[in-house]
Scaffold this motif. Structure first.
Motif, PDB file in Angstrom:
ATOM      1  N   ALA A 131      68.580  25.014  45.223  1.00 41.08           N
ATOM      2  CA  ALA A 131      69.173  23.775  45.742  1.00 41.08           C
ATOM      3  C   ALA A 131      68.097  22.714  45.920  1.00 41.08           C
ATOM      4  N   ARG A 132      66.964  23.112  46.481  1.00 46.23           N
ATOM      5  CA  ARG A 132      65.863  22.154  46.670  1.00 46.23           C
ATOM      6  C   ARG A 132      65.417  21.588  45.326  1.00 46.23           C
ATOM      7  N   ASP A 133      65.213  22.459  44.351  1.00 47.36           N
ATOM      8  CA  ASP A 133      64.752  22.014  43.034  1.00 47.36           C
ATOM      9  C   ASP A 133      65.787  21.114  42.355  1.00 47.36           C
ATOM     10  N   ALA A 134      67.076  21.391  42.578  1.00 48.26           N
ATOM     11  CA  ALA A 134      68.125  20.539  42.004  1.00 48.26           C
ATOM     12  C   ALA A 134      68.075  19.143  42.616  1.00 48.26           C
ATOM     13  N   PHE A 135      67.863  19.055  43.922  1.00 48.83           N
ATOM     14  CA  PHE A 135      67.720  17.744  44.555  1.00 48.83           C
ATOM     15  C   PHE A 135      66.527  17.001  43.967  1.00 48.83           C
ATOM     16  N   LEU A 136      65.404  17.688  43.862  1.00 50.10           N
ATOM     17  CA  LEU A 136      64.186  17.044  43.375  1.00 50.10           C
ATOM     18  C   LEU A 136      64.329  16.561  41.934  1.00 50.10           C
ATOM     19  N   SER A 137      65.066  17.297  41.113  1.00 47.94           N
ATOM     20  CA  SER A 137      65.205  16.909  39.703  1.00 47.94           C
ATOM     21  C   SER A 137      66.357  15.934  39.474  1.00 47.94           C
ATOM     22  N   SER A 138      67.109  15.620  40.531  1.00 45.47           N
ATOM     23  CA  SER A 138      68.289  14.755  40.393  1.00 45.47           C
ATOM     24  C   SER A 138      67.958  13.266  40.378  1.00 45.47           C
ATOM     25  N   GLY A 139      66.710  12.906  40.594  1.00 48.66           N
ATOM     26  CA  GLY A 139      66.357  11.506  40.735  1.00 48.66           C
ATOM     27  C   GLY A 139      66.347  11.070  42.187  1.00 48.66           C
ATOM     28  N   MET A 140      66.388  12.038  43.101  1.00 53.46           N
ATOM     29  CA  MET A 140      66.419  11.755  44.533  1.00 53.46           C
ATOM     30  C   MET A 140      65.244  10.876  44.965  1.00 53.46           C
ATOM     31  N   GLU A 141      64.048  11.163  44.448  1.00 49.24           N
ATOM     32  CA  GLU A 141      62.875  10.388  44.869  1.00 49.24           C
ATOM     33  C   GLU A 141      63.024   8.920  44.466  1.00 49.24           C
ATOM     34  N   ASP A 142      63.508   8.677  43.254  1.00 50.53           N
ATOM     35  CA  ASP A 142      63.727   7.286  42.826  1.00 50.53           C
ATOM     36  C   ASP A 142      64.784   6.609  43.694  1.00 50.53           C
ATOM     37  N   GLY A 143      65.847   7.343  44.039  1.00 47.11           N
ATOM     38  CA  GLY A 143      66.887   6.793  44.898  1.00 47.11           C
ATOM     39  C   GLY A 143      66.374   6.477  46.288  1.00 47.11           C
ATOM     40  N   MET A 144      65.539   7.361  46.836  1.00 50.04           N
ATOM     41  CA  MET A 144      64.961   7.105  48.154  1.00 50.04           C
ATOM     42  C   MET A 144      64.034   5.891  48.108  1.00 50.04           C
ATOM     43  N   THR A 145      63.209   5.824  47.066  1.00 52.33           N
ATOM     44  CA  THR A 145      62.283   4.704  46.928  1.00 52.33           C
ATOM     45  C   THR A 145      63.039   3.385  46.883  1.00 52.33           C
ATOM     46  N   GLU A 146      64.085   3.335  46.065  1.00 51.88           N
ATOM     47  CA  GLU A 146      64.862   2.095  45.940  1.00 51.88           C
ATOM     48  C   GLU A 146      65.607   1.779  47.241  1.00 51.88           C
ATOM     49  N   SER A 147      66.140   2.805  47.901  1.00 59.33           N
ATOM     50  CA  SER A 147      66.822   2.576  49.179  1.00 59.33           C
ATOM     51  C   SER A 147      65.871   1.962  50.196  1.00 59.33           C
ATOM     52  N   TYR A 148      64.666   2.505  50.298  1.00 59.70           N
ATOM     53  CA  TYR A 148      63.724   1.988  51.297  1.00 59.70           C
ATOM     54  C   TYR A 148      63.198   0.607  50.924  1.00 59.70           C
ATOM     55  N   GLU A 149      63.141   0.290  49.631  1.00 61.78           N
ATOM     56  CA  GLU A 149      62.813  -1.085  49.233  1.00 61.78           C
ATOM     57  C   GLU A 149      63.925  -2.027  49.679  1.00 61.78           C
ATOM     58  N   ARG A 150      65.176  -1.588  49.530  1.00 59.56           N
ATOM     59  CA  ARG A 150      66.313  -2.392  49.997  1.00 59.56           C
ATOM     60  C   ARG A 150      66.294  -2.533  51.515  1.00 59.56           C
ATOM     61  N   LEU A 151      65.882  -1.458  52.201  1.00 59.59           N
ATOM     62  CA  LEU A 151      65.763  -1.527  53.672  1.00 59.59           C
ATOM     63  C   LEU A 151      64.685  -2.529  54.060  1.00 59.59           C
ATOM     64  N   ASP A 152      63.549  -2.543  53.348  1.00 62.88           N
ATOM     65  CA  ASP A 152      62.522  -3.565  53.602  1.00 62.88           C
ATOM     66  C   ASP A 152      63.113  -4.965  53.518  1.00 62.88           C
ATOM     67  N   GLU A 153      63.906  -5.215  52.471  1.00 64.87           N
ATOM     68  CA  GLU A 153      64.523  -6.529  52.279  1.00 64.87           C
ATOM     69  C   GLU A 153      65.480  -6.863  53.436  1.00 64.87           C
ATOM     70  N   LEU A 154      66.266  -5.889  53.845  1.00 64.34           N
ATOM     71  CA  LEU A 154      67.197  -6.102  54.966  1.00 64.34           C
ATOM     72  C   LEU A 154      66.426  -6.406  56.258  1.00 64.34           C
ATOM     73  N   LEU A 155      65.384  -5.638  56.516  1.00 61.83           N
ATOM     74  CA  LEU A 155      64.590  -5.852  57.739  1.00 61.83           C
ATOM     75  C   LEU A 155      63.934  -7.221  57.747  1.00 61.83           C
ATOM     76  N   ALA A 156      63.535  -7.707  56.592  1.00 62.87           N
ATOM     77  CA  ALA A 156      62.924  -9.028  56.496  1.00 62.87           C
ATOM     78  C   ALA A 156      63.936 -10.140  56.788  1.00 62.87           C
ATOM     79  N   ARG A 157      65.227  -9.876  56.498  1.00 62.65           N
ATOM     80  CA  ARG A 157      66.282 -10.879  56.732  1.00 62.65           C
ATOM     81  C   ARG A 157      66.802 -10.889  58.161  1.00 62.65           C
ATOM     82  N   THR A 158      66.653  -9.773  58.859  1.00 60.36           N
ATOM     83  CA  THR A 158      67.271  -9.665  60.199  1.00 60.36           C
ATOM     84  C   THR A 158      66.263  -9.875  61.309  1.00 60.36           C
TER      85      THR A 158
END
Length: 158
Positions: A131-158
Motif C-alpha cells: 500500500a505504501r509503495d502504491a501511494f508513492l508510485s501514484s504521483g502522490m509526491e507531485d500532488g502534495m508539492t502542488e497542493s502546498y504551492e497552492r496553499l502558499d498562494e492562498l496564505l499570501a492572499r489571506t
C-alpha cells in the motif's frame, strides 16, 4: 517564496514522512486545514476540481470529499479526525475509495518557527508495504508539492 516538500519513506517501514515550511504563521496554516472553504482552494493538484460532501474538522469528526478530473474521473476520499488540537496536532485516518480496505493513519504537527513562519510535519502509516509503495508510485509526491504551492498562494492572499 516557495519552500520545498521533503518527503521520505524509510526502508523497511510502513511510514511516509514529510516536512514543509510556510512563510505564514502557524495559526493561518492550521486554519487553512480546518476550514472547508479554504481547504477546497488548495487541496489537490490544480487540474482537479474538489467538492466536499462532509467536513467536520473536530476531534471525533470526519470528512468525505471528491476530486474530479477534466475527463470526469472521480476520486473519493474519506476519513475520521481522531484528534484535533488547534495550531498543534491533527490525527486522522485517510482512505481512498479506489483502494478499498487500505486505511492510513496520519499525523500532522503544526510548528511555530517564529517570525511569522511555520512548519508542517507529517507521518502517514500504511497497513502494508504494498500500500505504501502504491501511494508513492501514484504521483502522490507531485500532488502534495502542488497542493502546498497552492496553499502558499492562498496564505499570501489571506
Amino acid at each position: 517564496m516557495t519552500n520545498a516538500l521533503d518527503l521520505v519513506a524509510p526502508a523497511n517501514s510502513l511510514a511516509m514522512e514529510y516536512t514543509r515550511d510556510f512563510d505564514a504563521p502557524v495559526g493561518a496554516v492550521f486554519r487553512a486545514h480546518a476550514e472547508q472553504d479554504l481547504v477546497v482552494q488548495w487541496l489537490g493538484p490544480r487540474h482537479l476540481e474538489m467538492s466536499v460532501d462532509r467536513w467536520d474538522f473536530r476531534t471525533g469528526g470526519g470528512y468525505r470529499y471528491l476530486h474530479r478530473d477534466p475527463e470526469g474521473g472521480e476520486y473519493w476520499f474519506t476519513g475520521v479526525f481522531h484528534t484535533v488540537r488547534a495550531d498543534d496536532l491533527v490525527v486522522q485516518t485517510f482512505e481512498f475509495d479506489g483502494a478499498p480496505d487500505v486505511v492510513n493513519l496520519e499525523f500532522a504537527w503544526f510548528e511555530d518557527l517564529g517570525n511569522g513562519r511555520s512548519r508542517l510535519r507529517g507521518r502517514s502509516l500504511c497497513p502494508t508495504a504494498e500500500a505504501r509503495d502504491a501511494f508513492l508510485s501514484s504521483g502522490m509526491e507531485d500532488g502534495m508539492t502542488e497542493s502546498y504551492e497552492r496553499l502558499d498562494e492562498l496564505l499570501a492572499r489571506t
